[in-house]
Design a protein around this motif. Sequence first.
Motif, PDB file in Angstrom:
ATOM      1  N   ASN A 127       1.436   4.481 -18.166  1.00 34.48           N
ATOM      2  CA  ASN A 127       1.321   5.278 -16.938  1.00 34.48           C
ATOM      3  C   ASN A 127       1.759   4.510 -15.695  1.00 34.48           C
ATOM      4  O   ASN A 127       1.337   4.840 -14.574  1.00 34.48           O
ATOM      5  CB  ASN A 127      -0.123   5.781 -16.747  1.00 34.48           C
ATOM      6  CG  ASN A 127      -0.559   6.720 -17.863  1.00 34.48           C
ATOM      7  OD1 ASN A 127       0.241   7.507 -18.387  1.00 34.48           O
ATOM      8  ND2 ASN A 127      -1.813   6.624 -18.266  1.00 34.48           N
ATOM      9  N   LEU A 128       2.612   3.523 -15.859  1.00 37.86           N
ATOM     10  CA  LEU A 128       3.117   2.745 -14.727  1.00 37.86           C
ATOM     11  C   LEU A 128       4.637   2.668 -14.787  1.00 37.86           C
ATOM     12  O   LEU A 128       5.219   2.527 -15.872  1.00 37.86           O
ATOM     13  CB  LEU A 128       2.537   1.334 -14.732  1.00 37.86           C
ATOM     14  CG  LEU A 128       1.049   1.174 -14.411  1.00 37.86           C
ATOM     15  CD1 LEU A 128       0.629  -0.276 -14.566  1.00 37.86           C
ATOM     16  CD2 LEU A 128       0.736   1.668 -13.015  1.00 37.86           C
ATOM     17  N   MET A 158      -5.615  -7.171   6.146  1.00 36.39           N
ATOM     18  CA  MET A 158      -4.662  -7.965   5.361  1.00 36.39           C
ATOM     19  C   MET A 158      -5.185  -8.337   3.976  1.00 36.39           C
ATOM     20  O   MET A 158      -4.477  -8.975   3.203  1.00 36.39           O
ATOM     21  CB  MET A 158      -4.331  -9.267   6.116  1.00 36.39           C
ATOM     22  CG  MET A 158      -3.510  -9.086   7.367  1.00 36.39           C
ATOM     23  SD  MET A 158      -1.811  -8.615   6.987  1.00 36.39           S
ATOM     24  CE  MET A 158      -1.253 -10.028   6.071  1.00 36.39           C
ATOM     25  N   TRP A 159      -6.396  -7.935   3.615  1.00 32.72           N
ATOM     26  CA  TRP A 159      -7.001  -8.429   2.386  1.00 32.72           C
ATOM     27  C   TRP A 159      -7.378  -7.337   1.404  1.00 32.72           C
ATOM     28  O   TRP A 159      -7.387  -7.588   0.206  1.00 32.72           O
ATOM     29  CB  TRP A 159      -8.255  -9.251   2.722  1.00 32.72           C
ATOM     30  CG  TRP A 159      -7.960 -10.380   3.647  1.00 32.72           C
ATOM     31  CD1 TRP A 159      -8.207 -10.438   4.982  1.00 32.72           C
ATOM     32  CD2 TRP A 159      -7.293 -11.597   3.313  1.00 32.72           C
ATOM     33  NE1 TRP A 159      -7.762 -11.626   5.511  1.00 32.72           N
ATOM     34  CE2 TRP A 159      -7.196 -12.361   4.496  1.00 32.72           C
ATOM     35  CE3 TRP A 159      -6.780 -12.129   2.136  1.00 32.72           C
ATOM     36  CZ2 TRP A 159      -6.595 -13.614   4.537  1.00 32.72           C
ATOM     37  CZ3 TRP A 159      -6.187 -13.374   2.175  1.00 32.72           C
ATOM     38  CH2 TRP A 159      -6.095 -14.106   3.355  1.00 32.72           C
ATOM     39  N   ALA A 160      -7.707  -6.154   1.891  1.00 36.54           N
ATOM     40  CA  ALA A 160      -8.115  -5.085   0.976  1.00 36.54           C
ATOM     41  C   ALA A 160      -6.920  -4.630   0.147  1.00 36.54           C
ATOM     42  O   ALA A 160      -5.871  -4.292   0.702  1.00 36.54           O
ATOM     43  CB  ALA A 160      -8.703  -3.915   1.753  1.00 36.54           C
ATOM     44  N   PRO A 161      -7.026  -4.604  -1.191  1.00 41.84           N
ATOM     45  CA  PRO A 161      -5.900  -4.144  -2.015  1.00 41.84           C
ATOM     46  C   PRO A 161      -5.769  -2.628  -1.972  1.00 41.84           C
ATOM     47  O   PRO A 161      -6.670  -1.907  -1.530  1.00 41.84           O
ATOM     48  CB  PRO A 161      -6.267  -4.636  -3.419  1.00 41.84           C
ATOM     49  CG  PRO A 161      -7.757  -4.671  -3.409  1.00 41.84           C
ATOM     50  CD  PRO A 161      -8.175  -5.042  -2.010  1.00 41.84           C
ATOM     51  N   SER A 162      -4.642  -2.156  -2.448  1.00 44.54           N
ATOM     52  CA  SER A 162      -4.428  -0.712  -2.537  1.00 44.54           C
ATOM     53  C   SER A 162      -5.340  -0.112  -3.602  1.00 44.54           C
ATOM     54  O   SER A 162      -5.743  -0.791  -4.553  1.00 44.54           O
ATOM     55  CB  SER A 162      -2.966  -0.424  -2.863  1.00 44.54           C
ATOM     56  OG  SER A 162      -2.763   0.950  -3.119  1.00 44.54           O
ATOM     57  N   LYS A 163      -5.653   1.156  -3.438  1.00 47.28           N
ATOM     58  CA  LYS A 163      -6.488   1.825  -4.431  1.00 47.28           C
ATOM     59  C   LYS A 163      -5.683   2.300  -5.634  1.00 47.28           C
ATOM     60  O   LYS A 163      -6.257   2.824  -6.595  1.00 47.28           O
ATOM     61  CB  LYS A 163      -7.234   2.991  -3.799  1.00 47.28           C
ATOM     62  CG  LYS A 163      -6.328   4.093  -3.257  1.00 47.28           C
ATOM     63  CD  LYS A 163      -7.160   5.205  -2.621  1.00 47.28           C
ATOM     64  CE  LYS A 163      -6.269   6.324  -2.073  1.00 47.28           C
ATOM     65  NZ  LYS A 163      -7.066   7.401  -1.446  1.00 47.28           N
ATOM     66  N   TYR A 164      -4.374   2.131  -5.595  1.00 43.72           N
ATOM     67  CA  TYR A 164      -3.499   2.538  -6.697  1.00 43.72           C
ATOM     68  C   TYR A 164      -3.068   1.294  -7.481  1.00 43.72           C
ATOM     69  O   TYR A 164      -2.664   0.281  -6.897  1.00 43.72           O
ATOM     70  CB  TYR A 164      -2.266   3.275  -6.178  1.00 43.72           C
ATOM     71  CG  TYR A 164      -2.604   4.532  -5.432  1.00 43.72           C
ATOM     72  CD1 TYR A 164      -3.004   5.682  -6.110  1.00 43.72           C
ATOM     73  CD2 TYR A 164      -2.530   4.575  -4.040  1.00 43.72           C
ATOM     74  CE1 TYR A 164      -3.318   6.843  -5.414  1.00 43.72           C
ATOM     75  CE2 TYR A 164      -2.839   5.720  -3.345  1.00 43.72           C
ATOM     76  CZ  TYR A 164      -3.248   6.859  -4.037  1.00 43.72           C
ATOM     77  OH  TYR A 164      -3.560   7.995  -3.350  1.00 43.72           O
ATOM     78  N   LYS A 165      -3.135   1.419  -8.793  1.00 46.88           N
ATOM     79  CA  LYS A 165      -2.838   0.266  -9.646  1.00 46.88           C
ATOM     80  C   LYS A 165      -1.380  -0.159  -9.545  1.00 46.88           C
ATOM     81  O   LYS A 165      -1.062  -1.352  -9.626  1.00 46.88           O
ATOM     82  CB  LYS A 165      -3.188   0.601 -11.106  1.00 46.88           C
ATOM     83  CG  LYS A 165      -3.114  -0.604 -12.038  1.00 46.88           C
ATOM     84  CD  LYS A 165      -3.613  -0.249 -13.430  1.00 46.88           C
ATOM     85  CE  LYS A 165      -3.552  -1.466 -14.348  1.00 46.88           C
ATOM     86  NZ  LYS A 165      -4.032  -1.155 -15.721  1.00 46.88           N
ATOM     87  N   VAL A 166      -0.477   0.790  -9.348  1.00 49.95           N
ATOM     88  CA  VAL A 166       0.943   0.454  -9.285  1.00 49.95           C
ATOM     89  C   VAL A 166       1.217  -0.447  -8.092  1.00 49.95           C
ATOM     90  O   VAL A 166       1.970  -1.421  -8.187  1.00 49.95           O
ATOM     91  CB  VAL A 166       1.794   1.742  -9.230  1.00 49.95           C
ATOM     92  CG1 VAL A 166       1.416   2.618  -8.047  1.00 49.95           C
ATOM     93  CG2 VAL A 166       3.276   1.403  -9.181  1.00 49.95           C
ATOM     94  N   PHE A 167       0.571  -0.181  -6.957  1.00 52.89           N
ATOM     95  CA  PHE A 167       0.793  -1.017  -5.777  1.00 52.89           C
ATOM     96  C   PHE A 167       0.028  -2.338  -5.873  1.00 52.89           C
ATOM     97  O   PHE A 167       0.431  -3.331  -5.269  1.00 52.89           O
ATOM     98  CB  PHE A 167       0.391  -0.248  -4.522  1.00 52.89           C
ATOM     99  CG  PHE A 167       1.229   0.988  -4.291  1.00 52.89           C
ATOM    100  CD1 PHE A 167       2.606   0.940  -4.376  1.00 52.89           C
ATOM    101  CD2 PHE A 167       0.635   2.207  -4.013  1.00 52.89           C
ATOM    102  CE1 PHE A 167       3.384   2.068  -4.175  1.00 52.89           C
ATOM    103  CE2 PHE A 167       1.396   3.340  -3.812  1.00 52.89           C
ATOM    104  CZ  PHE A 167       2.778   3.281  -3.903  1.00 52.89           C
ATOM    105  N   ARG A 217       0.843  -1.193   0.000  1.00 53.21           N
ATOM    106  CA  ARG A 217       0.000   0.000   0.000  1.00 53.21           C
ATOM    107  C   ARG A 217       0.880   1.246   0.000  1.00 53.21           C
ATOM    108  O   ARG A 217       2.068   1.198   0.337  1.00 53.21           O
ATOM    109  CB  ARG A 217      -0.924   0.020   1.223  1.00 53.21           C
ATOM    110  CG  ARG A 217      -1.979  -1.078   1.229  1.00 53.21           C
ATOM    111  CD  ARG A 217      -3.089  -0.756   2.226  1.00 53.21           C
ATOM    112  NE  ARG A 217      -4.081  -1.831   2.257  1.00 53.21           N
ATOM    113  CZ  ARG A 217      -4.116  -2.790   3.167  1.00 53.21           C
ATOM    114  NH1 ARG A 217      -3.217  -2.790   4.130  1.00 53.21           N
ATOM    115  NH2 ARG A 217      -5.043  -3.721   3.130  1.00 53.21           N
ATOM    116  N   GLY A 218       0.250   2.346  -0.385  1.00 51.01           N
ATOM    117  CA  GLY A 218       0.958   3.623  -0.376  1.00 51.01           C
ATOM    118  C   GLY A 218       1.221   4.116   1.034  1.00 51.01           C
ATOM    119  O   GLY A 218       0.647   3.627   2.017  1.00 51.01           O
ATOM    120  N   GLN A 219       2.107   5.135   1.126  1.00 50.96           N
ATOM    121  CA  GLN A 219       2.503   5.629   2.448  1.00 50.96           C
ATOM    122  C   GLN A 219       1.333   6.219   3.216  1.00 50.96           C
ATOM    123  O   GLN A 219       1.268   6.103   4.442  1.00 50.96           O
ATOM    124  CB  GLN A 219       3.622   6.675   2.294  1.00 50.96           C
ATOM    125  CG  GLN A 219       4.972   6.102   1.921  1.00 50.96           C
ATOM    126  CD  GLN A 219       5.632   5.392   3.099  1.00 50.96           C
ATOM    127  OE1 GLN A 219       5.166   5.457   4.228  1.00 50.96           O
ATOM    128  NE2 GLN A 219       6.726   4.700   2.821  1.00 50.96           N
TER     129      GLN A 219
END
Length: 305
Positions: A285-286, A224-233, A209-211
């Motif tokens: 864009n990644l 421990m299960w929710a993914p980051s909202k940013y595609k790169v992470f 996840r992001g900072q």
Amino acid sequence: MAAEHDNSKIIMQALHSTQKLRESVNKTFTSLTDGVKSTNDADQAMDVKNFVTQLQINLCIVNDNFSELEKLSNNISKFNQGSSIGLTGLLSLDPVLDKTPLYQQILQSYKWSYKLKEHCGHASSLMSQYTMKRSSGITVKKRKMQPSPLAISPQVIEQMISTLNRQFMDIMVINKVPNTRNVYQVTLGRTFHAIVGLRRILIERVVIRGQHENISMDDRMVDMWAPSKYKVFQKITDHATSAMLHYHLPLRADICFRSFMTWLRSYQKLFSTPCRHCGQFLMDNLPPTWHDFRTLIPYHECCRQ
């Protein structure tokens, strides 16, 4: 086997006799179709006589061919299908085979059991050549069992994490998440932080996840299960899961954990290092989100092939 060979010879002769019978019958009906061909009344009586004589000859040939075919058919020895597999061979006489395919299934089972018996015989002959030699006067040294990674004490895990923190200095920090037993937060500079779930020393779950993204839910439980909202992470989470499986080594779990952390540390310059293949910083864009598991070289998702 001899009976089957004789039957095949007789069947070939019967096929040849059948062809001769068809030719003679065809010739007879052809002559009947043509009828008597006469040009004048004087020769008509002679032509009728010749026609009847030829018809009698053709019918005799047909009769001889038919008799020969009948003799050959009587000479074929009947093969009893039930003799090799007992009374189950009588199942082949069932007129409705589509509804009760028991006979075909029994034949397949018989073939399979025969092959199994043959393979077991070969395996037994091979294994008998390498029999274990036993002697009461010889003491056999017991094999030293490797310690299970699940038997490692928490103190050893904390000591190993402290060693990694000293090795990586300020670039990457590994801290245990409060109020948890086996969840650690790995902070990689200002790039991202990773939530790592352990089972003793084996890595079981990784989320990137992001900072500024929260690692806890509303009830202060670690998410421990929710993914980051940013595609790169999200991409890096997928690659981290692949790395977790790549470095999986249950008998040397400490090396597995250290190798994974070394690979994760290679993302410290995620947004400032170009792709080794194309030399570009961004692709779709990644940044280069995939790092080689052996060389740690960064690549874009489409450039790693």
